[in-house]
Design a protein around this motif. Structure first.
Motif, PDB file in Angstrom:
ATOM      1  N   ALA A 156       1.109   3.833  -0.164  1.00 37.10           N
ATOM      2  CA  ALA A 156       2.205   4.505   0.106  1.00 37.10           C
ATOM      3  C   ALA A 156       2.914   3.004  -0.109  1.00 37.10           C
ATOM      4  CB  ALA A 156       2.611   3.834   1.642  1.00 37.10           C
ATOM      5  N   LEU A 157       3.797   3.079  -1.319  1.00 37.13           N
ATOM      6  CA  LEU A 157       3.960   1.052  -1.950  1.00 37.13           C
ATOM      7  C   LEU A 157       5.935   1.190  -1.863  1.00 37.13           C
ATOM      8  CD1 LEU A 157       3.128  -1.146  -3.855  1.00 37.13           C
ATOM      9  CD2 LEU A 157       3.438   0.829  -5.888  1.00 37.13           C
ATOM     10  N   GLY A 161      11.895  -8.404  -1.289  1.00 39.67           N
ATOM     11  CA  GLY A 161      12.197  -9.390  -1.754  1.00 39.67           C
ATOM     12  C   GLY A 161      11.149  -9.728  -2.318  1.00 39.67           C
ATOM     13  N   GLY A 162      11.038  -9.109  -3.311  1.00 37.92           N
ATOM     14  CA  GLY A 162      10.434  -9.725  -5.010  1.00 37.92           C
ATOM     15  C   GLY A 162       8.895  -9.504  -4.662  1.00 37.92           C
ATOM     16  N   ARG A 163       8.361  -9.022  -3.522  1.00 41.88           N
ATOM     17  CA  ARG A 163       6.928  -8.513  -3.864  1.00 41.88           C
ATOM     18  C   ARG A 163       6.453  -6.821  -3.575  1.00 41.88           C
ATOM     19  NH1 ARG A 163       4.042 -13.015  -1.514  1.00 41.88           N
ATOM     20  NH2 ARG A 163       5.601 -14.594  -0.758  1.00 41.88           N
ATOM     21  N   LEU A 164       5.781  -6.409  -4.201  1.00 42.24           N
ATOM     22  CA  LEU A 164       5.347  -5.415  -3.569  1.00 42.24           C
ATOM     23  C   LEU A 164       4.325  -5.346  -2.388  1.00 42.24           C
ATOM     24  CD1 LEU A 164       3.456  -3.693  -6.922  1.00 42.24           C
ATOM     25  CD2 LEU A 164       5.557  -3.391  -5.983  1.00 42.24           C
ATOM     26  N   ALA A 165       5.124  -4.572  -1.635  1.00 46.31           N
ATOM     27  CA  ALA A 165       3.876  -3.548  -0.353  1.00 46.31           C
ATOM     28  C   ALA A 165       3.496  -2.390   0.020  1.00 46.31           C
ATOM     29  CB  ALA A 165       5.203  -3.896   1.047  1.00 46.31           C
ATOM     30  N   VAL A 175      -1.241  -3.791   5.834  1.00 40.90           N
ATOM     31  CA  VAL A 175      -0.132  -4.268   4.845  1.00 40.90           C
ATOM     32  C   VAL A 175      -0.383  -5.615   3.744  1.00 40.90           C
ATOM     33  CG1 VAL A 175       2.186  -4.101   4.836  1.00 40.90           C
ATOM     34  CG2 VAL A 175       1.810  -3.256   6.705  1.00 40.90           C
ATOM     35  N   ALA A 176      -0.409  -5.430   3.286  1.00 36.87           N
ATOM     36  CA  ALA A 176      -0.708  -6.100   1.720  1.00 36.87           C
ATOM     37  C   ALA A 176       0.836  -6.583   1.250  1.00 36.87           C
ATOM     38  CB  ALA A 176      -2.054  -5.783   0.805  1.00 36.87           C
ATOM     39  N   PHE A 177       0.851  -7.426   0.714  1.00 35.34           N
ATOM     40  CA  PHE A 177       1.995  -8.179   0.038  1.00 35.34           C
ATOM     41  C   PHE A 177       1.114  -8.614  -0.994  1.00 35.34           C
ATOM     42  CE2 PHE A 177       3.904  -7.515   4.177  1.00 35.34           C
ATOM     43  CZ  PHE A 177       5.605  -7.238   4.149  1.00 35.34           C
ATOM     44  N   SER A 178       1.988  -8.561  -2.133  1.00 38.29           N
ATOM     45  CA  SER A 178       1.680  -9.042  -3.936  1.00 38.29           C
ATOM     46  C   SER A 178       2.255 -10.696  -4.065  1.00 38.29           C
ATOM     47  CB  SER A 178       2.096  -8.414  -4.988  1.00 38.29           C
ATOM     48  OG  SER A 178       3.348  -8.749  -5.143  1.00 38.29           O
TER      49      SER A 178
END
Length: 499
Positions: A156-157, A161-165, A175-178
């Motif tokens: 799931a991607l 807010g300007g990040r990938l989750a 849940v990881a945010f770039s």
């Protein structure tokens, strides 16, 4: 002394405006006058509340090599001048379709890590980012495929807010945010973020949605479901997580879509929505799909896709040829059937809507097309049906007359019918063969002396006087066997009969 007649003791009129949309959840006799018991192959075009026959299909391409089913479509806009139509297929591959070639040609992009699992595809920072359950995310720039080595294993991607989750295969709650605007940065020492949503509940993060700056996290397990809201406004240390529901979740990452002001999702309870309520900052689970949820028949929704060119969200149901359509501007539903073909997904590129599914064929919707092109040069007429609520009263009803107002958009034929209490055997009231004509003198291109086209407006009114139809319940059904129309209203005059 004269006696009062027991026949036609009172006369009243009813108007079917067709603007309330499809509702199969309630008794047809209890529907508002403008809601419909059937609305097949019709939609509310151009932000209007007037029912119109859907556009026809135009054949674009044959299937990818090997003829697999297409599970997902995605338009990857590399920049303002370059774009690619991407298809994920049932044999575990990702292909790109070159629409500039004649005929359009497929190019292999990648083998997916988990065949049968529909990947999440996101256009981010000029690249197509792929989450397919492999060891890491991958990114494609239109020519080269690279592995994002520091990224998590995810299915799931989403961008927020300007990040990938992304979710995490290694951590149920993860849940990881770039890093901001950087799909290659997943190092928490450099700007990336990792957190746990609903820590320890034993449920896996399986889908995301976005409402403004809020990330909606969907979790699911064998016996429980949960929806959480992660507020990402401000600095990372100001982020907070709250629970929205313990009873619902999405069936997968593609079964979530933001439409209008609401986030729609499909899961165990059917099609639902998350909407803001009057209390400040509150979001609650709603039942926007209630009028059509019985049509799901317990099947999963494979994809929700909003297509601005139609002004509608399309709902694709696994193994079902019907596609539900939600029109946010008037909060109304209709449904489509594409000649019995099972579609799995849609996407929009510019102003063009593409569809594909079983068999791997790719189509586009032609705004001016009044037929479906199933194969190159092989066309089929679009059949549509709309049926009103059931009108009832004490005693019997006699239909005195009916009037139908519509506009013919292309040559075609249809009829207005009445159904009695059995709702099975229609009686034809009006039949027509419509020709919209040229409409404008400026549309004419031939010699005036040779003109044979009808010139004038395409609006038509068909009326019938009929006193032979009598029943204790009456509904109206309009069917077309070809051509496209725009329905305005149907007005009927009834007489109540006491004896």
């Amino acid at each position: 002394m004269a006696h009062a007649s027991t026949k036609q003791s009172s006369i009243f009129s009813s108007v079917v405006a067709f603007d309330g949309g499809l509702n199969v959840a309630d008794d047809p006799a209890g529907l508002p006058d403008n809601q419909l018991a059937e609305a097949l192959n019709l939609y509310y075009a151009e932000g209007r509340s007037v029912l119109t026959t859907r556009p026809g299909l135009v054949h674009v391409s044959g299937p990818p090599p090997g003829g697999p089913d297409i599970l997902a479509l995605h338009w990857y806009a590399k920049d303002v001048d370059t774009g690619f139509l991407i298809a994920a297929t049932s044999d575990g591959k990702l292909h790109s379709l070159d629409l500039s070639a004649q005929p359009p040609a497929w190019t292999h992009v990648a083998d997916l890590d988990q065949p049968g699992v529909t990947p999440s595809l996101v256009t981010f920072h000029g690249k197509l980012v792929i989450a397919d359950g492999g060891p890491h995310l991958r990114a494609w720039d239109g020519s080269a495929l690279e592995t994002v080595s520091s990224s998590p294993s995810a299915t799931a991607l989403v961008e927020v807010g300007g990040r990938l989750a992304a979710n995490s295969a290694q951590d149920l709650d993860g849940v990881a945010f770039s890093g901001p605007f950087d799909e290659t940065d997943w190092d928490i020492e450099q700007g990336a973020v990792f957190l746990r949503a609903g820590y320890g509940d034993g449920l896996r993060v399986n889908a995301f949605g976005v409402i403004g700056k809020d990330l909606v996290v969907f979790k699911s397990g064998d016996s429980a479901r949960r929806i959480l809201r992660l507020q990402t406004d401000g600095t990372v240390d100001q982020w907070s997580i709250t629970e929205l529901s313990r009873n619902q979740s999405a069936s997968g990452p593609r079964a979530v879509e933001f439409v209008g002001n609401n986030l729609f999702f499909a899961g165990h309870g059917g099609i639902m929505d998350l909407a803001g309520v009057q209390q400040y900052g509150d979001i609650q689970v709603g039942v926007a799909g209630r009028p059509v949820n019985p049509l799901l028949g317990g099947r999963n929704v494979s994809s929700l896709r909003f297509v601005p060119a139609l002004g509608a969200m399309l709902v694709f149901i696994e193994g079902d040829p019907q596609v539900l359509a939600f029109h946010p501007h008037n909060q109304a539903w209709t449904r489509f059937d594409f000649q019995g073909r099972i579609m799995a997904d849609a996407c929009q590129a510019g102003g063009t809507v593409y569809l594909a599914g079983r068999g791997g064929l790719v189509y586009r919707l032609g705004p001016e097309e009044s037929r479906d092109e199933i194969q190159p040069g092989d066309h089929a007429d679009i059949a549509s049906t709309v049926r009103s609520k059931v009108f009832t009263t004490q005693g019997a009803l006699v239909l005195r007359n009916a009037q139908l107002d519509f506009e013919a958009l292309s040559p075609g034929a249809g009829s207005l019918q009445a159904l009695g209490s059995d709702q099975v055997s229609p009686v034809e009231l009006i039949a027509w063969s419509a020709n919209p004509g040229l409409g404008k003198l400026s549309d004419a291109t031939g010699m005036l002396a040779q003109a044979d086209e009808v010139l004038g407006v395409s609006s038509q009114t068909k009326s019938i006087s009929r006193t032979r139809f009598r029943d204790w319940a009456v509904s109206f059904q309009l069917t077309t066997t070809g051509g496209r129309i725009r329905l305005r209203r149907c007005q009927a005059e009834f007489a109540r009969v006491n004896g």
